[in-house]
Design an enzyme around this catalytic site. Sequence first.
Site, PDB file in Angstrom:
ATOM      1  N   HIS A   1      -4.103 -44.621  14.700  1.00 10.09           N
ATOM      2  CA  HIS A   1      -3.727 -45.738  13.822  1.00 10.09           C
ATOM      3  C   HIS A   1      -3.373 -46.982  14.645  1.00 10.09           C
ATOM      4  O   HIS A   1      -2.247 -47.492  14.605  1.00 10.09           O
ATOM      5  CB  HIS A   1      -2.547 -45.334  12.920  1.00 10.09           C
TER       6      HIS A   1
ATOM      7  N   ARG B   1      -7.698 -46.393   5.335  1.00 19.50           N
ATOM      8  CA  ARG B   1      -6.711 -45.343   5.114  1.00 19.50           C
ATOM      9  C   ARG B   1      -7.418 -43.997   5.090  1.00 19.50           C
ATOM     10  O   ARG B   1      -8.480 -43.856   4.446  1.00 19.50           O
ATOM     11  CB  ARG B   1      -5.980 -45.551   3.772  1.00 19.50           C
TER      12      ARG B   1
ATOM     13  N   GLU C   1      -0.626 -38.259   9.091  1.00 18.82           N
ATOM     14  CA  GLU C   1      -0.535 -38.875  10.421  1.00 18.82           C
ATOM     15  C   GLU C   1       0.763 -38.467  11.105  1.00 18.82           C
ATOM     16  O   GLU C   1       1.834 -38.628  10.505  1.00 18.82           O
ATOM     17  CB  GLU C   1      -0.625 -40.397  10.293  1.00 18.82           C
TER      18      GLU C   1
HETATM   19  N1  LIG Z   1      -5.808 -49.344  10.637  1.00 19.87           N
HETATM   20  C1  LIG Z   1      -4.921 -50.304  10.577  1.00 19.87           C
HETATM   21  O1  LIG Z   1      -4.053 -50.413  11.422  1.00 19.87           O
HETATM   22  C2  LIG Z   1      -5.005 -51.297   9.498  1.00 19.87           C
HETATM   23  C3  LIG Z   1      -5.474 -50.916   8.281  1.00 19.87           C
HETATM   24  N2  LIG Z   1      -5.558 -51.827   7.269  1.00 19.87           N
HETATM   25  C4  LIG Z   1      -6.093 -51.349   6.009  1.00 19.87           C
HETATM   26  O2  LIG Z   1      -7.333 -51.980   5.776  1.00 19.87           O
HETATM   27  C5  LIG Z   1      -7.563 -52.083   4.379  1.00 19.87           C
HETATM   28  C6  LIG Z   1      -8.005 -53.490   4.038  1.00 19.87           C
HETATM   29  O3  LIG Z   1      -7.007 -54.426   4.365  1.00 19.87           O
HETATM   30  P1  LIG Z   1      -7.213 -55.966   3.939  1.00 19.87           P
HETATM   31  O4  LIG Z   1      -8.613 -56.336   4.166  1.00 19.87           O
HETATM   32  O5  LIG Z   1      -6.155 -56.725   4.591  1.00 19.87           O
HETATM   33  O6  LIG Z   1      -6.935 -55.869   2.386  1.00 19.87           O
HETATM   34  P2  LIG Z   1      -7.562 -56.801   1.263  1.00 19.87           P
HETATM   35  O7  LIG Z   1      -6.734 -56.584   0.067  1.00 19.87           O
HETATM   36  O8  LIG Z   1      -7.722 -58.185   1.771  1.00 19.87           O
HETATM   37  O9  LIG Z   1      -9.005 -56.189   1.018  1.00 19.87           O
HETATM   38  C7  LIG Z   1      -9.243 -54.991   0.349  1.00 19.87           C
HETATM   39  C8  LIG Z   1     -10.519 -55.176  -0.442  1.00 19.87           C
HETATM   40  O10 LIG Z   1     -10.875 -53.921  -0.994  1.00 19.87           O
HETATM   41  C9  LIG Z   1     -11.461 -54.190  -2.253  1.00 19.87           C
HETATM   42  N3  LIG Z   1     -11.494 -52.997  -3.060  1.00 19.87           N
HETATM   43  C10 LIG Z   1     -10.552 -52.500  -3.900  1.00 19.87           C
HETATM   44  N4  LIG Z   1     -10.997 -51.395  -4.494  1.00 19.87           N
HETATM   45  C11 LIG Z   1     -12.254 -51.170  -4.020  1.00 19.87           C
HETATM   46  C12 LIG Z   1     -13.223 -50.181  -4.269  1.00 19.87           C
HETATM   47  N5  LIG Z   1     -13.003 -49.177  -5.109  1.00 19.87           N
HETATM   48  N6  LIG Z   1     -14.395 -50.267  -3.606  1.00 19.87           N
HETATM   49  C13 LIG Z   1     -14.621 -51.282  -2.744  1.00 19.87           C
HETATM   50  N7  LIG Z   1     -13.739 -52.256  -2.484  1.00 19.87           N
HETATM   51  C14 LIG Z   1     -12.562 -52.194  -3.106  1.00 19.87           C
HETATM   52  C15 LIG Z   1     -10.594 -55.287  -2.820  1.00 19.87           C
HETATM   53  O11 LIG Z   1     -11.259 -55.991  -3.837  1.00 19.87           O
HETATM   54  C16 LIG Z   1     -10.359 -56.140  -1.611  1.00 19.87           C
HETATM   55  O12 LIG Z   1     -11.314 -57.187  -1.521  1.00 19.87           O
HETATM   56  C17 LIG Z   1      -6.265 -51.635   3.720  1.00 19.87           C
HETATM   57  O13 LIG Z   1      -6.384 -50.291   3.360  1.00 19.87           O
HETATM   58  C18 LIG Z   1      -5.259 -51.743   4.807  1.00 19.87           C
HETATM   59  O14 LIG Z   1      -4.179 -50.912   4.599  1.00 19.87           O
HETATM   60  C19 LIG Z   1      -5.220 -53.134   7.439  1.00 19.87           C
HETATM   61  C20 LIG Z   1      -4.726 -53.560   8.628  1.00 19.87           C
HETATM   62  C21 LIG Z   1      -4.547 -52.662   9.760  1.00 19.87           C
HETATM   63  O1  LIG Z   2      -1.305 -53.094   8.001  1.00 13.56           O
HETATM   64  C1  LIG Z   2      -1.758 -51.976   7.754  1.00 13.56           C
HETATM   65  O2  LIG Z   2      -2.211 -51.655   6.659  1.00 13.56           O
HETATM   66  C2  LIG Z   2      -1.780 -50.971   8.813  1.00 13.56           C
HETATM   67  O3  LIG Z   2      -2.324 -49.929   8.603  1.00 13.56           O
HETATM   68  C3  LIG Z   2      -1.051 -51.203  10.037  1.00 13.56           C
HETATM   69  O4  LIG Z   2      -0.181 -50.129  10.191  1.00 13.56           O
HETATM   70  P1  LIG Z   2       0.994 -50.159  11.258  1.00 13.56           P
HETATM   71  O5  LIG Z   2       1.878 -51.305  10.877  1.00 13.56           O
HETATM   72  O6  LIG Z   2       0.380 -50.356  12.576  1.00 13.56           O
HETATM   73  O7  LIG Z   2       1.685 -48.859  11.116  1.00 13.56           O
END
Ligand SMILES: NC(=O)C1=CN([C@@H]2O[C@H](COP(=O)(O)OP(=O)(O)OC[C@H]3O[C@@H](n4cnc5c(N)ncnc54)[C@H](O)[C@@H]3O)[C@@H](O)[C@H]2O)C=CC1
Ligand SMILES: O=C(O)C(=O)COP(=O)(O)O
Length: 644
Positions: free
Chosen positions: A380, A332, A361
């Site tokens: 994104h 993010r 965004e």
């Molecule tokens: N760019 C995109 O399109 C996408 C972005 N994301 C983003 O990626 C990130 C991770 O997603 P997931 O792995 O599915 O979530 P997740 O919940 O599986 O993993 C997040 C991890 O961050 C850790 N965490 C929490 N606070 C922390 C801190 N202060 N320092 C270090 N680690 C910390 C948690 O313990 C957890 O293991 C989220 O922000 C999500 O929104 C996810 C999918 C697509």
């Molecule tokens: O799953 C997430 O956290 C994402 O950031 C994906 O975002 P989107 O559904 O592609 O707008």
Amino acid sequence: MAASSSSSSSIKPIFTTRSKSSNSSKSSLLSFLHNTNPKPISLKFSSHNSNYTTPPSFTIRNSLQTALETSELPVSKFQDDLNLQAVTPKPTILVSEKLGEAGLAILRSFGNVECLYDLSPEALCEKISQCDALIVRSGTKVTRSVFEAANGKLKVVGRAGVGIDNVDLQAATEFGCLVVNAPIANTVAAAEHGIALLASMARNVSQADASIKADLVKCMPRTATDRKWLRSKYVGVSLVGKTLAVMGFGKVGSEVARRAKGLGMNVIAHDPYAPADKARAVGVELVSFDQALATADFISLHMPLNPTTSKIFNDETFAKMKKGVRIVNVARGGVIDEEALVRALDSGVVAQAALDVFTEEPPAKDSKLVQHENVTVTPHLGASTKEAQEGVAIEIAEAVVGALRGELSATAINAPMVPSEVLSELAPYVVLAKKLGRLAVQLVSGGSGIKSVKLIYRSARDPDDLDTRILRAMITKGIIEPISASFINLVNADFTAKQKGLRISEERVVADSSPEFPIDSIQVQLSNVDSKFAAAVSENGEISIEGKVKFGIPHLTRVGSFGVDASLEGNLILCRQVDQPGMIGKVGNILGEHNVNVNFMSVGRTFRRNHGIMAIGVDEEPNQDSLKEIGKVPAIEEFVFLKL
Ligand SMILES: NC(=O)C1=CN([C@@H]2O[C@H](COP(=O)(O)OP(=O)(O)OC[C@H]3O[C@@H](n4cnc5c(N)ncnc54)[C@H](O)[C@@H]3O)[C@@H](O)[C@H]2O)C=CC1
Ligand SMILES: O=C(O)C(=O)COP(=O)(O)O
């Protein structure tokens, strides 16, 4: 019988998911409910004291009513009792951002689906009061105004993806609106995009590509030898042998780590909550935040955006990094102070950044960060693969449809996730809990504000094996709903109790009964209140009632200091009388004369010929005349009519 206890002194937060959650429990949760086209009916309650009607949004299926009247309470039949959501025959589902066809097909088979993309915040607020569910991606801001404008109609918000930072969770909870997400299906897509950015940044792919294309346009009329072919400008750095710090070792972070190891990188990770054995299994060392910053050649961000992580990468933390570090962000934008990043890029502390996400965004047109020559950007795109989009669409559609059916979702963000097997086992106790709450509040005399409720569960189970969150929510529901217009469900039970200044504490007492049954008895105590039925007040001065489940039916087993045994069905009359012969007959006759059918009677007493109480179950609500006549029987000292 030992009286050990683990006590939580106040309401526990409900923003928890249980580690026991699993896909299998999810699929069974999703599969066990198939009440098609339930016909809603409204329930009306009234008591001799006050008339109260359930809020308009509260409806209950015919099937549930039948189930509540039978001894068998299969999970599928008591879902409405959990009151996650009211069920409407054909819910309206608003999809405000592009969603895969497979998901839309699931939604269409269940409700009226409206796909309205690019709604302004005002237009969304205008539309939302007609919608039972809203499905969003990261582009729709589901603010407090949206929940306010929904006017109680919106039951569930589905986030088709992981990050729920665009949904005001606090407001959702206050309005009793469930929020679910799709946390699995885009994991690999996001990890692959992270790796794509890592590699293309290291080799200047996007800059080199842009320079060639720009030059082609500029040099059209010139000869090939004049053209820019900037091979030395775009010399990159290698990944192999370099240290990558994965910040946030969750689903995406661990997949990035796995892939980076395959590229020959030395991977370390920082995650305060990640288990060390999970990291070890991937061959990754978990390190402190500062250690990660000081050691890494590359840093890849994979934590959620929340108040703790907001701008966690700032001037101070950039200063702790190795000079020339390269940063990838597919998490993010808000986890980085973007102005500080520009300064770090200008000073060379950060050599390059590759960013998929931004605080705003799309970013402002004059964003210095986006324009920076050492920054690679994508709009994104982390979750944007065909495969991930289809997967996410199905995942969220199933979760939303499940929630609209009243199921407890495996991906609920603001409600307890309770595995189906636990739910199934607790089914009859859920009914008991709600009835005890409802009964206890009717014993309070008007004007006494309830402030403190203590719930005591006697169980032979280990405290860790007893999930009481549903029971606590249902007792809260039973206590609050009869005396206010609030609609209570699992989402907002704790919050509403807190709002009303109700302190709920729980205690578990180890019983020497069989651990085969999760609970031996539930006791509800209300302290510092007056009772309209003095016998309900225990020696400790609290209104105290206790119940058990017997053969699947909830029973009232104690009122104050009196032991009774009354099945909690229909309505109940409690009488305190001088213990003497003929009392049952006298009261029974009065009720019979007024055509009120008695379905059971139970007598409890302190000791012989002293005081006793009668619990009389009646099918019909006795009229005022019959109640007056009961009151006139000389040996009857007090009585109360209770609706269950
Ligand atoms: N760019 C995109 O399109 C996408 C972005 N994301 C983003 O990626 C990130 C991770 O997603 P997931 O792995 O599915 O979530 P997740 O919940 O599986 O993993 C997040 C991890 O961050 C850790 N965490 C929490 N606070 C922390 C801190 N202060 N320092 C270090 N680690 C910390 C948690 O313990 C957890 O293991 C989220 O922000 C999500 O929104 C996810 C999918 C697509
Ligand atoms: O799953 C997430 O956290 C994402 O950031 C994906 O975002 P989107 O559904 O592609 O707008």
